[in-house]
Design an enzyme around this catalytic site. Structure first.
Site, PDB file in Angstrom:
ATOM      1  N   LYS A   1       5.330   9.437   8.818  1.00 24.56           N
ATOM      2  CA  LYS A   1       5.028   8.968  10.152  1.00 24.56           C
ATOM      3  C   LYS A   1       6.089   9.360  11.174  1.00 24.56           C
ATOM      4  O   LYS A   1       5.983  10.386  11.829  1.00 24.56           O
ATOM      5  CB  LYS A   1       4.792   7.453  10.140  1.00 24.56           C
TER       6      LYS A   1
ATOM      7  N   TYR B   1       0.848  -1.195   0.000  1.00 21.86           N
ATOM      8  CA  TYR B   1       0.000   0.000   0.000  1.00 21.86           C
ATOM      9  C   TYR B   1       0.883   1.243   0.000  1.00 21.86           C
ATOM     10  O   TYR B   1       1.805   1.354   0.818  1.00 21.86           O
ATOM     11  CB  TYR B   1      -0.905   0.002   1.233  1.00 21.86           C
TER      12      TYR B   1
ATOM     13  N   ASP C   1       9.460   2.455  -0.576  1.00 21.63           N
ATOM     14  CA  ASP C   1       8.494   3.147   0.278  1.00 21.63           C
ATOM     15  C   ASP C   1       8.760   2.765   1.736  1.00 21.63           C
ATOM     16  O   ASP C   1       8.362   1.697   2.194  1.00 21.63           O
ATOM     17  CB  ASP C   1       7.076   2.751  -0.141  1.00 21.63           C
TER      18      ASP C   1
END
Length: 430
Positions: free
Chosen positions: A268, A145, A240
């Site tokens: 994050k 994702y 990623d």
């Protein structure tokens, strides 16, 4: 027995004003049954809901709370930054400091651009790869994702060399035709796609350790194999690390697996819990980004001073704590060992994956190495497990297909509670 009266009332009201009553789909508890809890506060290893219930948190805001919630160093940095204004819309010194720190810790990143989310980082990275290479297609992997950008919401085609199809309304067929999809951990499928689309593929993008089909590790040599394909074919490798960056090591999964990306996406943790993302890579590639280059990307809140203050405090603390990653791995290993012991005692044959402070219990008897294997899990059993764990005061990701994230705030008491709760939850399945 936890009470949910206030959470239930808030959820009913929220549905009048917010689609589905939540601002991100996984929060809705649809995968596990029941309604979401509304959180009032969090500190250290715990979250507290509006009904006053306390939970040992194994989500940690999907990764960034590596020291636990409301870390004192991060809070102090934010409190000091607030009086200077919440946003400038102009450059600030902290942006330079955090960029220098990121490039110091990630050898593959020579220049970095701050953005506001992981989704924004990955969208920008793909645009940059296309602009730099002059090619239009990209390869992504089933179960990885990369946010909700149009290019990433593509389902696999019917065969290894077919184009993908949109798996969300609003994504055009035109976008889908430029996205090729391969199974994770399958180098041969990637080689087939590249050969069938010779000189058309701008980038290969993947999570180096998947966190969105549960925690799934790369096969030995898999990342190096992708690097070799990219080098041979003039393709950019986008790694990623929105989840793995600064969580698995100071240099992310690239440090752990000894592989270097052309472009890395981050998020994050680099904001200490504030909304933030970044993408960075080789100097000659990043110099294609506006205003230095022709690839346009902008954001009023990019490099927001409050987010930068929080991120600097967290990254400096990570850099200074030489034993952090050993402690996190040891705590996560204890949780895994305890759950495995429970499984054995109860005669259950479910499997686990773990690396560093990322962990998943899969409700299948097969080792999980890709999305198809993850989809074989018994989701009904996971839902029952989740809800019993919640009743026992342990807050898990409300989906079988999400990694657990362990924080350094967990002590012996919390680890024992997790293991004890898992025994009750697993026993409750029989």
């Amino acid at each position: 027995m936890i009470t949910k009266d206030k959470s239930q009332a808030l959820f009913e009201e929220a549905q009048n004003y917010i689609p589905g009553g939540v601002n991100s789909p996984v929060r809705a508890f649809k995968a596990v049954g029941g309604n979401p809890l509304f959180i009032k506060s969090a500190k250290g290893a715990y979250m507290y809901d509006v009904d006053g219930n306390a939970y040992v948190d194994l989500i940690n805001s999907w990764g960034p709370m590596i020291f636990g919630h409301a870390d004192d160093a991060v809070l102090e940095a934010v409190q000091k930054a607030i009086p200077a204004s919440l946003s400038f819309g102009a450059p600030g010194a902290s942006e330079v400091e955090i960029a220098a720190l990121i490039t110091d810790l990630f050898p593959s990143i020579e220049k970095v651009r701050m953005v506001n989310s992981g989704t924004e980082a990955t969208m920008s990275a793909i645009r940059l790869a296309r602009g730099y290479t002059g090619r239009e297609k990209m390869i992504k992997f089933e179960g990885c994702y990369h946010g909700h950008g149009d290019s990433f919401l593509i389902a696999a085609g019917s065969g290894a060399i077919t184009m993908g199809e949109p798996n969300s309304p609003g994504v055009t067929v035109g976008t889908a035709k430029d996205t090729l999809t391969a199974p994770y951990n399958n180098l041969e499928a990637v080689k087939t796609l590249v050969a069938a689309n010779k000189n058309e593929v701008a980038a290969i993008i993947l999570e180096p350790v998947a966190g969105n089909m549960g925690c799934v590790l790369p096969h030995e040599g898999y990342l190096q194999g992708l690097r070799e394909i990219c080098d041979q074919e003039g393709i950019l490798l986008i790694v990623d690390e929105v989840m793995t960056g600064f969580r698995l090591a100071a240099g992310g999964a690239q440090e752990v697996f000894d592989v270097r990306a052309d472009i890395t996406t981050l998020g994050k943790i680099i904001g200490g819990g504030m909304p933030v993302g970044a993408y960075g890579g080789k100097r000659e590639i990043m110099d294609y980004v506006s205003p230095q280059g022709p690839v346009y990307q902008a954001g009023t809140l990019s490099g927001n001073p409050i987010s930068m203050a929080a991120g600097l405090a967290q990254l400096n603390k990570l850099k200074a704590d030489k034993d952090l990653y050993n402690r996190l791995a040891e705590k996560t290993e204890r949780i895994e060992a305890g759950i495995k012991k429970n499984l054995k005692e109860l005669g259950l044959n479910y499997t686990t994956n773990r690396i560093g402070s990322m962990f998943t219990l899969f409700f299948t008897d097969q080792h999980v190495t890709n999305f198809e294997e993850a989809k074989a899990c018994d989701l009904t059993l996971f839902g029952k497990f989740f809800n019993t764990m919640l009743e026992e005061g342990v807050y898990l990701p409300p989906s079988q297909f999400e990694s657990w994230f362990i924080s350094d705030a967990l002590g012996d008491k919390e680890i024992d509670q997790i293991i004890s709760a898992s025994y009750k939850a697993l026993k409750n399945l029989s």
